[in-house]
Design a protein around this motif. Sequence first.
Motif, PDB file in Angstrom:
ATOM      1  N   LEU A 174       0.832  -1.202   0.000  1.00 48.75           N
ATOM      2  CA  LEU A 174       0.000   0.000   0.000  1.00 48.75           C
ATOM      3  C   LEU A 174       0.866   1.252   0.000  1.00 48.75           C
ATOM      4  N   ALA A 175       1.977   1.228   0.736  1.00 51.83           N
ATOM      5  CA  ALA A 175       2.883   2.384   0.749  1.00 51.83           C
ATOM      6  C   ALA A 175       3.457   2.620  -0.650  1.00 51.83           C
ATOM      7  N   LEU A 176       3.855   1.553  -1.317  1.00 54.84           N
ATOM      8  CA  LEU A 176       4.402   1.700  -2.674  1.00 54.84           C
ATOM      9  C   LEU A 176       3.344   2.175  -3.658  1.00 54.84           C
ATOM     10  N   ASN A 177       2.138   1.642  -3.547  1.00 49.51           N
ATOM     11  CA  ASN A 177       1.105   2.014  -4.506  1.00 49.51           C
ATOM     12  C   ASN A 177       0.558   3.416  -4.271  1.00 49.51           C
ATOM     13  N   LEU A 178       0.565   3.877  -3.023  1.00 50.89           N
ATOM     14  CA  LEU A 178       0.135   5.270  -2.824  1.00 50.89           C
ATOM     15  C   LEU A 178       1.162   6.212  -3.448  1.00 50.89           C
ATOM     16  N   LEU A 179       2.432   5.836  -3.373  1.00 52.51           N
ATOM     17  CA  LEU A 179       3.461   6.642  -4.030  1.00 52.51           C
ATOM     18  C   LEU A 179       3.287   6.603  -5.544  1.00 52.51           C
ATOM     19  N   LEU A 180       2.983   5.416  -6.077  1.00 52.09           N
ATOM     20  CA  LEU A 180       2.741   5.286  -7.508  1.00 52.09           C
ATOM     21  C   LEU A 180       1.562   6.138  -7.954  1.00 52.09           C
ATOM     22  N   GLY A 181       0.487   6.119  -7.186  1.00 46.59           N
ATOM     23  CA  GLY A 181      -0.691   6.910  -7.538  1.00 46.59           C
ATOM     24  C   GLY A 181      -0.394   8.399  -7.568  1.00 46.59           C
ATOM     25  N   ILE A 182       0.305   8.876  -6.555  1.00 43.27           N
ATOM     26  CA  ILE A 182       0.642  10.303  -6.485  1.00 43.27           C
ATOM     27  C   ILE A 182       1.567  10.691  -7.640  1.00 43.27           C
ATOM     28  N   GLN A 183       2.562   9.856  -7.923  1.00 46.18           N
ATOM     29  CA  GLN A 183       3.501  10.162  -9.008  1.00 46.18           C
ATOM     30  C   GLN A 183       2.805  10.157 -10.371  1.00 46.18           C
ATOM     31  N   THR A 237      -6.894   1.355 -13.801  1.00 47.39           N
ATOM     32  CA  THR A 237      -7.313   2.517 -13.016  1.00 47.39           C
ATOM     33  C   THR A 237      -8.167   2.100 -11.826  1.00 47.39           C
ATOM     34  N   THR A 238      -9.056   1.131 -12.026  1.00 53.24           N
ATOM     35  CA  THR A 238      -9.898   0.678 -10.911  1.00 53.24           C
ATOM     36  C   THR A 238      -9.059   0.115  -9.774  1.00 53.24           C
ATOM     37  N   LEU A 239      -7.996  -0.602 -10.106  1.00 52.60           N
ATOM     38  CA  LEU A 239      -7.147  -1.183  -9.063  1.00 52.60           C
ATOM     39  C   LEU A 239      -6.334  -0.107  -8.355  1.00 52.60           C
ATOM     40  N   MET A 240      -5.878   0.878  -9.108  1.00 56.02           N
ATOM     41  CA  MET A 240      -5.163   1.981  -8.483  1.00 56.02           C
ATOM     42  C   MET A 240      -6.054   2.699  -7.476  1.00 56.02           C
ATOM     43  N   HIS A 241      -7.284   2.993  -7.885  1.00 57.10           N
ATOM     44  CA  HIS A 241      -8.201   3.673  -6.987  1.00 57.10           C
ATOM     45  C   HIS A 241      -8.494   2.813  -5.763  1.00 57.10           C
ATOM     46  N   LYS A 242      -8.675   1.520  -5.987  1.00 54.00           N
ATOM     47  CA  LYS A 242      -8.947   0.608  -4.869  1.00 54.00           C
ATOM     48  C   LYS A 242      -7.814   0.631  -3.851  1.00 54.00           C
ATOM     49  N   ASP A 243      -6.570   0.617  -4.337  1.00 48.17           N
ATOM     50  CA  ASP A 243      -5.431   0.582  -3.423  1.00 48.17           C
ATOM     51  C   ASP A 243      -5.267   1.901  -2.668  1.00 48.17           C
ATOM     52  N   LEU A 244      -5.536   3.010  -3.340  1.00 47.92           N
ATOM     53  CA  LEU A 244      -5.466   4.300  -2.639  1.00 47.92           C
ATOM     54  C   LEU A 244      -6.543   4.378  -1.563  1.00 47.92           C
ATOM     55  N   ARG A 262      -5.523  11.412  -0.923  1.00 43.50           N
ATOM     56  CA  ARG A 262      -6.944  11.719  -1.082  1.00 43.50           C
ATOM     57  C   ARG A 262      -7.193  12.453  -2.403  1.00 43.50           C
ATOM     58  N   GLN A 263      -6.341  13.415  -2.720  1.00 45.10           N
ATOM     59  CA  GLN A 263      -6.510  14.155  -3.972  1.00 45.10           C
ATOM     60  C   GLN A 263      -6.263  13.259  -5.186  1.00 45.10           C
ATOM     61  N   ALA A 264      -5.245  12.405  -5.104  1.00 37.91           N
ATOM     62  CA  ALA A 264      -4.972  11.490  -6.216  1.00 37.91           C
ATOM     63  C   ALA A 264      -6.131  10.525  -6.416  1.00 37.91           C
ATOM     64  N   ALA A 265      -6.686  10.018  -5.316  1.00 38.72           N
ATOM     65  CA  ALA A 265      -7.810   9.084  -5.410  1.00 38.72           C
ATOM     66  C   ALA A 265      -8.997   9.731  -6.104  1.00 38.72           C
ATOM     67  N   ARG A 266      -9.237  11.005  -5.840  1.00 37.27           N
ATOM     68  CA  ARG A 266     -10.350  11.704  -6.498  1.00 37.27           C
ATOM     69  C   ARG A 266     -10.126  11.768  -8.013  1.00 37.27           C
ATOM     70  N   ARG A 267      -8.893  11.986  -8.427  1.00 34.65           N
ATOM     71  CA  ARG A 267      -8.608  12.054  -9.859  1.00 34.65           C
ATOM     72  C   ARG A 267      -8.860  10.699 -10.525  1.00 34.65           C
ATOM     73  N   PHE A 268      -8.421   9.624  -9.871  1.00 31.36           N
ATOM     74  CA  PHE A 268      -8.666   8.289 -10.441  1.00 31.36           C
ATOM     75  C   PHE A 268     -10.157   7.950 -10.411  1.00 31.36           C
ATOM     76  N   GLU A 269     -10.855   8.415  -9.393  1.00 30.09           N
ATOM     77  CA  GLU A 269     -12.301   8.193  -9.335  1.00 30.09           C
ATOM     78  C   GLU A 269     -12.985   8.880 -10.513  1.00 30.09           C
ATOM     79  N   THR A 270     -12.530  10.089 -10.848  1.00 28.95           N
ATOM     80  CA  THR A 270     -13.080  10.790 -12.005  1.00 28.95           C
ATOM     81  C   THR A 270     -12.806  10.013 -13.292  1.00 28.95           C
ATOM     82  N   ALA A 271     -11.609   9.454 -13.398  1.00 32.14           N
ATOM     83  CA  ALA A 271     -11.275   8.658 -14.585  1.00 32.14           C
ATOM     84  C   ALA A 271     -12.215   7.462 -14.714  1.00 32.14           C
TER      85      ALA A 271
END
Length: 291
Positions: A174-183, A237-244, A262-271
């Motif tokens: 989860l720590a790695l994937n939150l970094l991936l999502g933000i990046q 994208t669905t998996l990225m959002h799930k992990d965030l 939280r902000q990154a998750a909102r962007r993936f949710e919009t996608a």
Amino acid sequence: MNVLIESVAVLGLGGMGGGMARALLHAGLTVTVFNRSAEKAQPLVRDGARLARSAGDAGAKAGLLVLSLADEESVEELLFGEVLPWLQPGTIVVDTTTVSPLYARDAAARLDAVGVERLEACVVGNPDMASAGQLRIFTAGRKSTLDTAEPVLSVLAQEIRYLGGAGRASALKLALNLLLGIQTVGLAEAADFADAAGLGRELLLDVVLSSGWRSPVLAYRAEFMRRRVYQPAGFRTTLMHKDLDLAMRQAQDYRIELPLVRQAARRFETAIERGRGAEDAAAVMEVAAQA
């Protein structure tokens, strides 16, 4: 190789699961595969895999069972709802599904109660690396379980690291994937800014990937953005959002705030809302362009 793990079953044949199954086949192991969408199994069957009639059938004779599923609900439904009654005592379940540390500990305890061993496996890489046996695998659970499973895992990985008790590999993932999502969101916004300035995303991506900002992770996502083609997805994208979302919920237990997540998750949710859930997470670039 230990006779108990000459036969391996792989449940879940998405990009990562299918890649791992292919690497196991190329190493000469007897591999049984199962996927709810049976067509994903056909290329592996042509390469020599045995197609199981059901998820339970897949696990019945396997010394080691690899799970590569979407989420906790899928693990609950497939492993505990269908497969578990078929498993022999001593079977090792290598679960590569990204779940919360709490769920990982609970699943380990429930399997242990019936004599099945769970090895938590955080896999780092992409589908091509999975097929080539070049993943990095971070494990948690009993060290003795890893010792037994390691000959199989070594087929899949360039690095295997033991982190300790149940839940620790899930926390790392989860720590790695939150970094991936933000990046990924950051790269998309930088490219969008360059587009708006009249520079073009291609220039921005070229500069990033030929400078100190370059990383293998960003390079992989940048190629999707450059081509503007987001399938087949490396990480949906669905998996990225799930992990965030999992990371944010776990952070509540840790009593910490993750405002960037939280902000990154909102962007993936919009996608996802815009129909890009099955595409690679890099498709967040197109959401930024439409905002």
